[in-house]
Design a protein around this motif. Structure first.
Motif, PDB file in Angstrom:
ATOM      1  N   GLU A  55      -1.232  81.932 -65.632  1.00 29.24           N
ATOM      2  CA  GLU A  55      -0.917  80.472 -65.667  1.00 29.24           C
ATOM      3  C   GLU A  55      -0.637  79.730 -64.537  1.00 29.24           C
ATOM      4  N   GLN A  56      -0.096  80.389 -63.384  1.00 29.91           N
ATOM      5  CA  GLN A  56       0.289  79.692 -62.045  1.00 29.91           C
ATOM      6  C   GLN A  56      -0.473  80.183 -60.777  1.00 29.91           C
ATOM      7  N   ILE A  57      -0.889  81.549 -60.740  1.00 27.59           N
ATOM      8  CA  ILE A  57      -1.465  82.068 -59.455  1.00 27.59           C
ATOM      9  C   ILE A  57      -2.726  81.603 -59.148  1.00 27.59           C
ATOM     10  N   ALA A  77     -20.123  77.426 -59.871  1.00 27.83           N
ATOM     11  CA  ALA A  77     -19.404  78.261 -60.507  1.00 27.83           C
ATOM     12  C   ALA A  77     -17.936  77.973 -59.893  1.00 27.83           C
ATOM     13  N   ALA A  78     -17.764  77.426 -58.889  1.00 29.40           N
ATOM     14  CA  ALA A  78     -16.590  76.843 -58.252  1.00 29.40           C
ATOM     15  C   ALA A  78     -15.744  75.734 -59.238  1.00 29.40           C
ATOM     16  N   ILE A  79     -16.683  74.823 -59.505  1.00 30.61           N
ATOM     17  CA  ILE A  79     -16.160  73.768 -60.348  1.00 30.61           C
ATOM     18  C   ILE A  79     -15.833  74.272 -61.742  1.00 30.61           C
ATOM     19  N   THR A  80     -16.710  75.083 -62.356  1.00 32.58           N
ATOM     20  CA  THR A  80     -16.446  75.733 -63.695  1.00 32.58           C
ATOM     21  C   THR A  80     -14.990  76.416 -63.498  1.00 32.58           C
ATOM     22  N   LEU A  81     -15.042  77.311 -62.492  1.00 29.93           N
ATOM     23  CA  LEU A  81     -13.738  78.124 -62.506  1.00 29.93           C
ATOM     24  C   LEU A  81     -12.482  77.215 -62.496  1.00 29.93           C
ATOM     25  N   LEU A  84     -11.666  75.577 -65.870  1.00 33.26           N
ATOM     26  CA  LEU A  84     -10.956  76.527 -66.627  1.00 33.26           C
ATOM     27  C   LEU A  84      -9.455  77.066 -66.106  1.00 33.26           C
ATOM     28  N   SER A  85      -9.261  76.850 -64.847  1.00 28.57           N
ATOM     29  CA  SER A  85      -7.874  77.418 -64.422  1.00 28.57           C
ATOM     30  C   SER A  85      -7.016  76.348 -64.031  1.00 28.57           C
ATOM     31  N   ALA A  86      -7.607  75.291 -64.456  1.00 33.16           N
ATOM     32  CA  ALA A  86      -6.603  74.037 -64.371  1.00 33.16           C
ATOM     33  C   ALA A  86      -6.233  73.710 -62.664  1.00 33.16           C
ATOM     34  N   GLY A  87      -7.379  73.834 -61.918  1.00 33.39           N
ATOM     35  CA  GLY A  87      -7.196  73.484 -60.341  1.00 33.39           C
ATOM     36  C   GLY A  87      -6.802  74.791 -59.456  1.00 33.39           C
ATOM     37  N   VAL A 157     -21.269  67.952 -64.522  1.00 36.88           N
ATOM     38  CA  VAL A 157     -19.971  68.132 -64.691  1.00 36.88           C
ATOM     39  C   VAL A 157     -19.134  67.348 -63.605  1.00 36.88           C
ATOM     40  N   HIS A 158     -18.147  66.754 -64.198  1.00 39.13           N
ATOM     41  CA  HIS A 158     -17.250  65.981 -63.019  1.00 39.13           C
ATOM     42  C   HIS A 158     -16.198  66.841 -62.669  1.00 39.13           C
ATOM     43  N   PRO A 159     -16.265  67.153 -61.486  1.00 35.60           N
ATOM     44  CA  PRO A 159     -15.258  68.277 -60.809  1.00 35.60           C
ATOM     45  C   PRO A 159     -13.867  67.817 -61.116  1.00 35.60           C
TER      46      PRO A 159
END
Length: 344
Positions: A55-57, A77-81, A84-87, A157-159
């Motif tokens: 959740e945080q790391i 891949a970076a934008i997608t990850l 999905l990880s909330a930044g 996709v909007h980053p």
């Protein structure tokens, strides 16, 4: 100093216990978790799979090999990850070495620093959601030639963040300076307090350039440090010596081994020559045995937990490192003492 957890790249298969370790690291407030790749497991899939349980790391690659993907593919891949990880994504990249780049990925290796500069510039265009147009020496978008129908495109996709952090894996002084100039952080390999002044000088050269993105106060230096606790320091060191023998003796061509150069700078040239000779002759166990304890202690934390904590506070915390990434997962009581030594 912050603390992270590293899983590295896989051996014959997935490392046991990592899924549970990252959940525990997240619960304990670790700053970051890192994966890597060479010519086996990739860095992105395990990071997303294991990271989905947290959740945080922060989730970082240390490193993604540039030759494995075009800069636009890694930016996707970076934008997608990051979404999905909330930044929480950190994209660490690196040039690797000629054996892997040309032997595994089938890409040319020459002029890696200039290639890195172009690679990151293209990634930042994607993050900014610009129409990607680039006419460099190594990357041309749209491509030259071909069907002649290429069109400048921008991400559909909007980053989530237009400035996803990019860290650069680097070992030599020019590449370290480049990290300070164009990246948000540096990922050393086999960092040693013995070379702290050398690295600080290289970083200062990068920060001094007009185009430098960051200052020393906003720049991160995150390195995986092997941690093996055992009452017998020689036994603890024995777990790391085979890895060091691989990097010093076999992870690179003879005369072009950038990992070995790191240890030569520390003053271990004669040992490096012996280890390389034995390793390339197929004598891997002898190569590991030729590595003295003092060399291991230059780059790793080994021995009883009291010794490890003393070295963290007496040597490592005075360096330019901002995050110590634990390479190893000691037992809970030992781990808590080590983490406390890093954080306080």
């Amino acid at each position: 100093m912050k603390v992270g957890l590293g899983s590295g790249y896989w051996g014959a298969g997935p490392p046991e216990g990592t899924a549970e370790q990252i959940v525990e690291a997240d619960r304990l407030g670790f700053d970051s978790f890192w994966t890597s790749e060479a010519y086996g497991s990739d860095a992105l899939t395990p990071l997303a799979w294991w990271g989905a349980r947290t959740e945080q790391i922060r989730l970082g690659t240390a490193i993604c090999q540039m030759s494995a993907r075009t800069p636009t593919a890694l930016a996707m891949a970076a934008i997608t990850l990051d979404h999905l990880s909330a930044g929480r994504a950190i994209i660490g990249i690196g040039a690797s070495g000629p054996q892997v780049v040309e032997g595994w990925y089938g890409q040319p290796y020459p002029r890696p620093l200039a290639r890195t500069r172009e690679y990151i510039e293209v990634m930042r265009q994607v993050f900014a959601r610009e129409r990607v147009e680039f006419d460099g020496e190594f990357f041309q978008l749209p491509a030259h030639g071909g069907a002649g129908l290429g069109k400048a495109l921008k991400s559909t996709v909007h980053p989530l963040r237009e400035d996803i952090p990019i860290f650069l894996g680097a070992e030599g002084p020019k590449n370290v300076a480049l990290a300070a100039e164009i990246a948000d952080g540096w990922l050393p390999l086999w960092f040693s307090p013995k070379l702290d002044e050398f690295y600080r000088d290289a970083l200062t050269a990068g920060f001094a350039t007009k185009a430098a993105r960051r200052t020393v106060d906003s720049f991160e230096v995150s390195s995986t440090i092997w941690v093996i606790d055992h009452d017998d320091v020689e036994v603890a060191a024995s777990f790391i010596k085979p890895v060091l023998a691989l990097y010093i003796g076999g992870m690179g061509a003879k005369g072009a081994n950038f990992h070995q150069d790191v240890f030569v700078r520390m003053g271990w040239e004669d040992v490096c020559k012996e280890v390389e000779h034995l390793y390339l002759a197929g004598e891997k166990e002898q190569a590991a045995s030729a590595i003295p304890l003092e060399l291991v202690e230059d780059v790793a934390l080994v021995g009883p937990v009291d010794k490890i904590c003393e070295e963290i506070e007496g040597k490592w915390k005075q360096t330019c490192l901002t995050t110590m990434i634990l390479g190893g997962w000691p037992a809970a009581d030992t781990r808590n003492r080590i983490v406390e030594s890093i954080l306080r």
